[in-house]
Design a protein around this motif. Sequence first.
Motif, PDB file in Angstrom:
ATOM      1  N   UNK A   1      -1.481  -2.250  -4.978  1.00 19.09           N
ATOM      2  CA  UNK A   1      -0.113  -2.441  -4.499  1.00 19.09           C
ATOM      3  C   UNK A   1      -0.038  -3.588  -3.509  1.00 19.09           C
ATOM      4  N   UNK A   2      -1.010  -3.641  -2.565  1.00 19.83           N
ATOM      5  CA  UNK A   2      -1.036  -4.730  -1.587  1.00 19.83           C
ATOM      6  C   UNK A   2      -1.319  -6.071  -2.257  1.00 19.83           C
ATOM      7  N   UNK A   3      -2.248  -6.084  -3.222  1.00 22.41           N
ATOM      8  CA  UNK A   3      -2.609  -7.336  -3.896  1.00 22.41           C
ATOM      9  C   UNK A   3      -1.457  -7.864  -4.733  1.00 22.41           C
TER      10      UNK A   3
ATOM     11  N   UNK B   1       0.832  -1.206   0.000  1.00 23.58           N
ATOM     12  CA  UNK B   1       0.000   0.000   0.000  1.00 23.58           C
ATOM     13  C   UNK B   1       0.869   1.260   0.000  1.00 23.58           C
ATOM     14  N   UNK B   2       1.955   1.239   0.773  1.00 26.04           N
ATOM     15  CA  UNK B   2       2.833   2.417   0.852  1.00 26.04           C
ATOM     16  C   UNK B   2       3.477   2.728  -0.492  1.00 26.04           C
ATOM     17  N   UNK B   3       4.034   1.697  -1.143  1.00 28.53           N
ATOM     18  CA  UNK B   3       4.694   1.935  -2.432  1.00 28.53           C
ATOM     19  C   UNK B   3       3.681   2.271  -3.527  1.00 28.53           C
ATOM     20  N   UNK B   4       2.491   1.678  -3.470  1.00 25.16           N
ATOM     21  CA  UNK B   4       1.461   2.008  -4.455  1.00 25.16           C
ATOM     22  C   UNK B   4       1.053   3.460  -4.364  1.00 25.16           C
ATOM     23  N   UNK B   5       0.789   3.929  -3.144  1.00 22.49           N
ATOM     24  CA  UNK B   5       0.387   5.326  -2.948  1.00 22.49           C
ATOM     25  C   UNK B   5       1.549   6.275  -3.235  1.00 22.49           C
ATOM     26  N   UNK B   6       2.769   5.900  -2.824  1.00 20.61           N
ATOM     27  CA  UNK B   6       3.931   6.742  -3.111  1.00 20.61           C
ATOM     28  C   UNK B   6       4.126   6.905  -4.612  1.00 20.61           C
TER      29      UNK B   6
ATOM     30  N   UNK C   1       3.799  -0.300 -11.153  1.00 20.05           N
ATOM     31  CA  UNK C   1       2.745  -1.239 -11.534  1.00 20.05           C
ATOM     32  C   UNK C   1       1.389  -0.823 -10.972  1.00 20.05           C
ATOM     33  N   UNK C   2       1.326  -0.565  -9.654  1.00 23.14           N
ATOM     34  CA  UNK C   2       0.045  -0.300  -8.999  1.00 23.14           C
ATOM     35  C   UNK C   2      -0.650   0.966  -9.535  1.00 23.14           C
TER      36      UNK C   2
ATOM     37  N   UNK D   1      -1.989   0.309 -13.135  1.00 23.20           N
ATOM     38  CA  UNK D   1      -3.212  -0.490 -13.147  1.00 23.20           C
ATOM     39  C   UNK D   1      -4.406   0.331 -12.657  1.00 23.20           C
ATOM     40  N   UNK D   2      -4.187   1.138 -11.604  1.00 29.12           N
ATOM     41  CA  UNK D   2      -5.270   1.962 -11.067  1.00 29.12           C
ATOM     42  C   UNK D   2      -5.734   2.990 -12.091  1.00 29.12           C
ATOM     43  N   UNK D   3      -4.783   3.604 -12.787  1.00 30.90           N
ATOM     44  CA  UNK D   3      -5.130   4.609 -13.797  1.00 30.90           C
ATOM     45  C   UNK D   3      -5.839   3.958 -14.983  1.00 30.90           C
ATOM     46  N   UNK D   4      -5.411   2.759 -15.346  1.00 33.35           N
ATOM     47  CA  UNK D   4      -6.042   2.047 -16.456  1.00 33.35           C
ATOM     48  C   UNK D   4      -7.479   1.673 -16.116  1.00 33.35           C
ATOM     49  N   UNK D   5      -7.703   1.245 -14.882  1.00 34.73           N
ATOM     50  CA  UNK D   5      -9.037   0.806 -14.478  1.00 34.73           C
ATOM     51  C   UNK D   5      -9.974   1.966 -14.193  1.00 34.73           C
TER      52      UNK D   5
END
Length: 342
Positions: free
Chosen positions: A297-299, A76-81, A273-274, A277-281
């Motif tokens: 990111x967590x998944x 979650x931290x790296x995804x949000x960062x 990656x995270x 994927x979030x922007x694509x979805x």
Amino acid sequence: MTYTSDSVQPVHLGAILTFTLLAMMLLSLLSGSGHVGMSASFDFLLGKTSVNQAQLDMVIRQLRLPRTMAVIMVGASLGVAGALLQSATRNPLADTGLLGVNAGAALSIVIGFSLGLAHTSVDYLLWALIGALIANALVLLIAQTGLQSTTQSSSPLRLVLAGLALGATFQGATSYLLLMNASAYEQYRFWILGSLAGSSAEMIWPLLPACVLGLIAAFVMVRPLSALLLGDDSARALGYRPGLIRVLVALITTLLSGLAVALAGPLAFLGLIAPYLARTLMGPRLINQMIFSALLGAIVLLGADIIARLLSQPYDSPVSIILAFIGAPLLIILVRSNRLVA
């Protein structure tokens, strides 16, 4: 690229991803590189007694549960960062791993350990914050060097090249320090590859408040950062200070990436990656990107960590290897495409 537009869809997708995350957490508790199988682990979680009750309790409560929590925190931290960094720089290639921030944090931790000043997870976090902050400032300074004005944005590839150069320098310095210190090398040779195998409750609980604080601060920045995406003049007209916003984003990114490095070592590509994927979805809306970057990111990291455990049983593979197989092709696709503006 097709984005979801129905306002109900984010709720549905969020529910699906939340269920997926819970299922992955359960699978993480059931999976391991040792000899405790899924069936015995599942029976333990259901409360059934076993002749190996003490072993099961030790494996699941002391090894797998803290590791699962650490994976979620780091993912979650790296995804949000990554989402913050990409939005602030308007650069879809921005990632704390690619920009050398993680490598700078790792070098700082190794320096602290070599000096005998890093012993606990809090010490690791403080040293990681110092290294991440310095690396963040250096890469942005190098990328801006030679531009006509300080408000002119560096190109995505220019920023990545600066980060790769600094990251290689930091990694070289880290390797030198480890080779010169045999005890440091033995302790860090697996961690430096990026792994969560050594996660424990004693490491996680002191860092949990910092993780929660960093994630809350990141979501507080959504509105000012959304205004900044309209341009500096528009942000000023709305009552925001662009320079202050960028400084706060850099500090939050440093905290989140430093926390991740302190727990798992330098993991590249997850911050790429995270958010991708979030922007694509979910499209360009920043609040959706932030929420789904944390979930994804967590998944993604949970999936990669489970594969890393099962890949070379009874040993543990570094999760960074799995992320590299996912992130490297994605980076090539992004570089070859024309979508280099977030």
